[in-house]
Design an enzyme around this catalytic site. Structure first.
Site, PDB file in Angstrom:
ATOM      1  N   GLY A   8       0.846  -1.183   0.000  1.00 19.00           N
ATOM      2  CA  GLY A   8       0.000   0.000   0.000  1.00 19.00           C
ATOM      3  C   GLY A   8       0.886   1.238   0.000  1.00 19.00           C
ATOM      4  N   SER A  10       1.187   4.962   0.048  1.00 22.63           N
ATOM      5  CA  SER A  10       0.295   6.052   0.445  1.00 22.63           C
ATOM      6  C   SER A  10       0.754   7.425  -0.004  1.00 22.63           C
ATOM      7  CB  SER A  10       0.158   6.065   1.971  1.00 22.63           C
ATOM      8  OG  SER A  10       1.401   6.422   2.563  1.00 22.63           O
ATOM      9  N   GLY A  11       1.972   7.521  -0.526  1.00 25.81           N
ATOM     10  CA  GLY A  11       2.512   8.831  -0.859  1.00 25.81           C
ATOM     11  C   GLY A  11       3.291   9.456   0.274  1.00 25.81           C
ATOM     12  N   GLY A  12       3.478   8.709   1.363  1.00 24.54           N
ATOM     13  CA  GLY A  12       4.239   9.186   2.511  1.00 24.54           C
ATOM     14  C   GLY A  12       5.592   8.508   2.591  1.00 24.54           C
ATOM     15  N   VAL A  13       6.400   8.962   3.521  1.00 31.00           N
ATOM     16  CA  VAL A  13       7.762   8.455   3.627  1.00 31.00           C
ATOM     17  C   VAL A  13       7.815   7.017   4.141  1.00 31.00           C
ATOM     18  CG1 VAL A  13       8.127   9.384   5.960  1.00 31.00           C
ATOM     19  CG2 VAL A  13      10.089   9.028   4.459  1.00 31.00           C
ATOM     20  N   SER A  15       5.678   4.310   3.796  1.00 32.75           N
ATOM     21  CA  SER A  15       5.414   3.268   2.797  1.00 32.75           C
ATOM     22  C   SER A  15       6.469   3.291   1.691  1.00 32.75           C
ATOM     23  CB  SER A  15       4.010   3.433   2.205  1.00 32.75           C
ATOM     24  OG  SER A  15       3.859   4.673   1.541  1.00 32.75           O
ATOM     25  N   MET A  34      -4.541   3.673  -2.973  1.00 33.98           N
ATOM     26  CA  MET A  34      -5.993   3.823  -2.915  1.00 33.98           C
ATOM     27  C   MET A  34      -6.385   5.176  -3.487  1.00 33.98           C
ATOM     28  SD  MET A  34      -7.164   2.251   0.760  1.00 33.98           S
ATOM     29  CE  MET A  34      -6.536   3.671   1.648  1.00 33.98           C
ATOM     30  N   CYS A  89     -11.019   2.064   8.039  1.00 31.82           N
ATOM     31  CA  CYS A  89     -10.389   2.048   6.716  1.00 31.82           C
ATOM     32  C   CYS A  89      -9.464   0.850   6.573  1.00 31.82           C
ATOM     33  CB  CYS A  89      -9.622   3.351   6.490  1.00 31.82           C
ATOM     34  SG  CYS A  89      -8.861   3.474   4.856  1.00 31.82           S
ATOM     35  N   GLY A 113       3.356   0.246   5.388  1.00 33.88           N
ATOM     36  CA  GLY A 113       4.396   0.967   6.111  1.00 33.88           C
ATOM     37  C   GLY A 113       4.048   1.217   7.563  1.00 33.88           C
ATOM     38  N   CYS A 186      -7.598  12.105   6.882  1.00 35.81           N
ATOM     39  CA  CYS A 186      -7.252  12.460   5.501  1.00 35.81           C
ATOM     40  C   CYS A 186      -8.384  13.170   4.764  1.00 35.81           C
ATOM     41  CB  CYS A 186      -6.809  11.220   4.732  1.00 35.81           C
ATOM     42  SG  CYS A 186      -8.112   9.983   4.455  1.00 35.81           S
TER      43      CYS A 186
END
Length: 359
Positions: A8, A10-13, A15, A34, A89, A113, A186
């Site tokens: 997954g 997520s666009g974060g550091v 993951s 997602m 979620c 992550g 979010c």
């Protein structure tokens, strides 16, 4: 042939580095993001995937995210409860949708992550074990995962500190290395829960919570409040009523639009009942069985010693050795044995003498 694993992304550091660690281990990594209607998430994830040289796909979960997470969040507040949408979620969207998508790409394994570890116990059951550095531990929000989901899950960050992950991201020159950690829900980036709930009520033709009475624990009216969706158990700030002593929200009664106020002493309780139980490391107990545990009543709760009682297949009761502050309906009760999750459920009731009746 390399084993495929989907992560997954997520666009974060977190993951991003988890994906790199998996690739370093020799997996063929597929990044799945997602698509919930927040465009910058997919953009950041796609950029990371390009940098890591892994396949990236978006999974459209907008409708299910609305139905299972956003609507749930609103409905819980309308019922006087304070939900944790991240738990819902994880249970209903992230693992369920992304594992299904992973299968379509030939990946049987799934990774995230999260700062936690997957553990198989001597009894054969799978559970989540606390990460090595408790300050970042995320097992509390993972208690709803099924045995099948846990068996297929890998969590590469369980043995790392956040600062180590940041350092790896900087060394790899990942585009998200300095991206701030999101602390908000979010889908409510401005953190204005009440306005979001009001907009959703209008959008779906639901009644916006009306003004009602503040009362004390004996039922005496103390003043007017703005609507029950503005409050949560334990809240002190923003009440807008002066009583000559520090007042706290003790209870919310949606049937009568009533918010009960009391002193700090009034928000302690030692008995909690939870429903929608998911047995994780512990096999399902029989009615009347008990188990000594350490239990948490919210994400940032340190945990306290308690005795768990099985009420039936759907409900558990937890009796703490000492009273706990601000037990909140809608939050989760998560019970641990040692450092692994035994069972969890949604808090629906707590015992505190003297409250005004909600009948």
């Amino acid at each position: 042939m390399k084993e495929k694993i989907a992560i997954g992304l997520s666009g974060g550091v977190d993951s991003a580095v988890a994906a790199w660690l998996l690739k370093k281990e020799g997996y063929e990594v597929i990044g799945l993001t997602m698509e919930t209607g927040i465009p910058e998430v997919a953009e950041d994830a796609r950029r990371v995937a390009d940098q890591l040289g892994i396949r990236h796909e978006c999974v459209d979960v907008r409708q299910s995210f609305q139905n299972e997470v956003m609507d749930y969040f609103v409905n819980e507040y309308l019922e006087g409860r304070t939900p944790n949408p991240c738990i819902k979620c994880n249970q209903r969207i992230k693992w369920q949708a992304l594992i299904a998508a992973a299968e379509g790409y030939g990946a049987h394994l799934f990774a995230t992550g999260h700062y936690a570890n997957v553990l198989q116990l001597a009894n054969g059951r799978y559970t989540v074990k606390m990460c090595d550095y408790a300050a970042k531990d995320q097992t509390y929000v993972l208690y709803q995962l099924s045995q099948n989901q846990l068996q297929r899950t890998r969590m590469p960050l369980g043995h790392y500190e956040k600062k180590e992950i940041r350092a790896m991201a900087e060394q790899l020159q990942l585009s998200v290395a300095d991206k701030p950690e999101s602390m908000d829900i979010c889908f409510i980036p401005d953190n204005d829960y009440s306005s979001f709930i009001e907009r959703e009520c209008v959008r779906y033709g639901k009644k916006v919570p009306a003004e009602g009475n503040f009362v004390d624990i004996g039922g005496t009216v103390l003043g007017k409040h703005k609507g029950i969706h503005h409050y949560t158990v334990g809240q002190r700030k923003g009440l807008g009523v002066a009583l000559g002593y520090p007042a706290f929200v003790c209870k919310i009664i949606p049937e009568t639009d009533t918010v009960v106020l009391g002193t700090n002493d009034d928000i302690f309780s030692d008995r909690v009942v939870a429903d929608k139980v998911n047995w994780v490391g512990l096999p399902p107990m029989k009615e009347g069985q008990t188990e000594e545990v350490t239990a948490r009543i919210r994400y940032n709760h340190a945990g306290a010693k308690a005795v768990l009682h099985c009420m039936d297949n759907e409900r558990i009761e937890c009796v703490f050795e000492s009273p706990q502050r601000a037990v909140t309906p809608g939050q989760s009760l998560v019970a641990y044995k040692d450092d692994w999750v035994a069972v969890g459920g949604r808090i629906i009731a707590y015992e505190k003498p003297g409250y005004v009746s909600d009948k």
